[in-house]
Design an enzyme around this catalytic site. Structure first.
Site, PDB file in Angstrom:
ATOM      1  N   ASP A 126       0.845  -1.190   0.000  1.00  0.00           N
ATOM      2  CA  ASP A 126       0.000   0.000   0.000  1.00  0.00           C
ATOM      3  C   ASP A 126       0.886   1.247   0.000  1.00  0.00           C
ATOM      4  O   ASP A 126       1.895   1.308   0.721  1.00  0.00           O
ATOM      5  CB  ASP A 126      -0.907   0.019   1.233  1.00  0.00           C
ATOM      6  CG  ASP A 126      -1.945   1.126   1.169  1.00  0.00           C
ATOM      7  OD1 ASP A 126      -2.963   0.930   0.477  1.00  0.00           O
ATOM      8  OD2 ASP A 126      -1.722   2.182   1.792  1.00  0.00           O
ATOM      9  N   ASN A 134      -3.102  13.227  -3.597  1.00  0.00           N
ATOM     10  CA  ASN A 134      -4.234  13.723  -4.382  1.00  0.00           C
ATOM     11  C   ASN A 134      -4.739  15.062  -3.857  1.00  0.00           C
ATOM     12  O   ASN A 134      -5.076  15.965  -4.633  1.00  0.00           O
ATOM     13  CB  ASN A 134      -5.375  12.702  -4.362  1.00  0.00           C
ATOM     14  CG  ASN A 134      -5.112  11.519  -5.276  1.00  0.00           C
ATOM     15  OD1 ASN A 134      -4.411  11.636  -6.274  1.00  0.00           O
ATOM     16  ND2 ASN A 134      -5.673  10.366  -4.933  1.00  0.00           N
ATOM     17  N   HIS A 139      -5.331  14.836  -8.711  1.00  0.00           N
ATOM     18  CA  HIS A 139      -5.370  13.447  -9.181  1.00  0.00           C
ATOM     19  C   HIS A 139      -4.361  13.135 -10.285  1.00  0.00           C
ATOM     20  O   HIS A 139      -3.856  12.003 -10.341  1.00  0.00           O
ATOM     21  CB  HIS A 139      -6.789  13.096  -9.633  1.00  0.00           C
ATOM     22  CG  HIS A 139      -7.753  12.978  -8.490  1.00  0.00           C
ATOM     23  ND1 HIS A 139      -7.816  11.861  -7.685  1.00  0.00           N
ATOM     24  CD2 HIS A 139      -8.676  13.850  -8.008  1.00  0.00           C
ATOM     25  CE1 HIS A 139      -8.746  12.033  -6.761  1.00  0.00           C
ATOM     26  NE2 HIS A 139      -9.286  13.233  -6.934  1.00  0.00           N
ATOM     27  N   ASP A 143      -1.999   9.900 -10.180  1.00  0.00           N
ATOM     28  CA  ASP A 143      -1.812   8.924 -11.257  1.00  0.00           C
ATOM     29  C   ASP A 143      -0.335   8.753 -11.587  1.00  0.00           C
ATOM     30  O   ASP A 143       0.137   7.637 -11.839  1.00  0.00           O
ATOM     31  CB  ASP A 143      -2.568   9.373 -12.511  1.00  0.00           C
ATOM     32  CG  ASP A 143      -4.078   9.279 -12.343  1.00  0.00           C
ATOM     33  OD1 ASP A 143      -4.534   8.631 -11.375  1.00  0.00           O
ATOM     34  OD2 ASP A 143      -4.799   9.862 -13.178  1.00  0.00           O
ATOM     35  N   GLU A 169      -4.621   2.506  -4.413  1.00  0.00           N
ATOM     36  CA  GLU A 169      -3.166   2.588  -4.253  1.00  0.00           C
ATOM     37  C   GLU A 169      -2.574   1.293  -3.718  1.00  0.00           C
ATOM     38  O   GLU A 169      -1.466   1.290  -3.170  1.00  0.00           O
ATOM     39  CB  GLU A 169      -2.803   3.752  -3.321  1.00  0.00           C
ATOM     40  CG  GLU A 169      -3.201   3.566  -1.873  1.00  0.00           C
ATOM     41  CD  GLU A 169      -4.614   4.039  -1.554  1.00  0.00           C
ATOM     42  OE1 GLU A 169      -4.869   4.354  -0.378  1.00  0.00           O
ATOM     43  OE2 GLU A 169      -5.460   4.087  -2.472  1.00  0.00           O
TER      44      GLU A 169
END
Length: 256
Positions: A126, A134, A139, A143, A169
């Site tokens: 994770d 974010n 965002h 990404d 994630e």
């Protein structure tokens, strides 16, 4: 003067008895020759009258469909090729995560289920504090972070190790035939690879770390789900312990 017609007496003679032949005069022979030629011409014309319509009927029936069907055959071949290409593209979309390029959750778990007969190590990963990425940079930055981390995990894991994105994630890695010691080394290699260098986005350096839960899969395992749950619990422990670390799950037998 008209042209002189020379008769082939041998050919005429073959169709007449000898005594008749010897008794005939030259004019008679000419008459006979005319009759023979007329008979041959009549036979040829009769044959053409009979065969001609058949040829006219058969040849178009064979040639025209063949000529017409040739473009249709080429079209069908091209359509089949397009369908095969579309199927391959669809399969790739189902197989690969469109953002990171690693395996989707479904294909990752199916692959682990097929490859776990010899045992191995399962790691659930994770990205730490991903929500803040974010929230802070948007965002697109998130990404970019996910794509870069997936690439670093893949490079550190190597070509023989399965890497998948479970969602959001969260990623997972399965190394078949790997024991506990090598599994821990693999987890540490993944962790250090991600933390070693900030991720650049739009002129900003974003520092990222990952937490890893590690579960050993025995060679007699029949289902991947229990070991996914063990790795998830170990991941939660790593998060609670301060993140940016690898935590080993208890063996399944110890929890029974």
């Amino acid at each position: 003067m008209g042209s002189v017609v020379r008769l082939d007496s041998d050919r005429v003679r073959t169709v007449m008895p000898n005594h008749v032949w010897r008794g005939m005069s030259r004019p008679d022979l000419r008459f006979v020759a005319v009759v023979v030629v007329a008979s041959v011409v009549s036979s040829v014309l009769t044959t053409l009258l009979v065969v001609g319509p058949l040829v006219e009927a058969i040849v178009p029936a064979i040639v025209i469909p063949a000529v017409v069907s040739l473009p249709a055959s080429i079209y069908m071949v091209r359509q089949r090729q397009k369908i095969q290409m579309l199927n391959m593209q669809l399969e790739d979309l189902l197989r690969r995560d469109p953002l990171t390029g690693v395996l989707t959750r479904r294909y990752f778990l199916n692959g682990v289920q097929s490859a776990m007969a010899g045992g191995g190590v399962l790691l659930v990963i994770d990205v730490d504090a991903f929500k803040s990425v974010n929230d802070t940079w948007g965002h697109p930055a998130g990404d970019r972070v996910l794509t870069e981390i997936a690439g670093r995990i893949g490079r550190a894991a190597g070509p023989d190790v399965r890497v998948g994105r479970l969602g959001g994630e969260e990623f997972a890695v399965f190394a078949a035939g790997v024991g506990l010691t090598d599994g821990q080394r693999l987890g540490e290699a993944l962790r250090s690879e991600v933390a070693a260098m900030p991720i650049s986005f739009d002129g900003t350096a974003i520092t990222c770390t990952i937490s890893i839960g590690l579960s050993m899969v025995p060679s007699d395992a029949e289902d991947v789900d229990p070991f996914m749950r063990l790795a998830d619990r170990a991941l939660y422990t790593a998060k609670q312990a301060g993140r940016d670390q690898v935590c080993l799950a208890e063996p399944l037998e110890a929890r029974a």
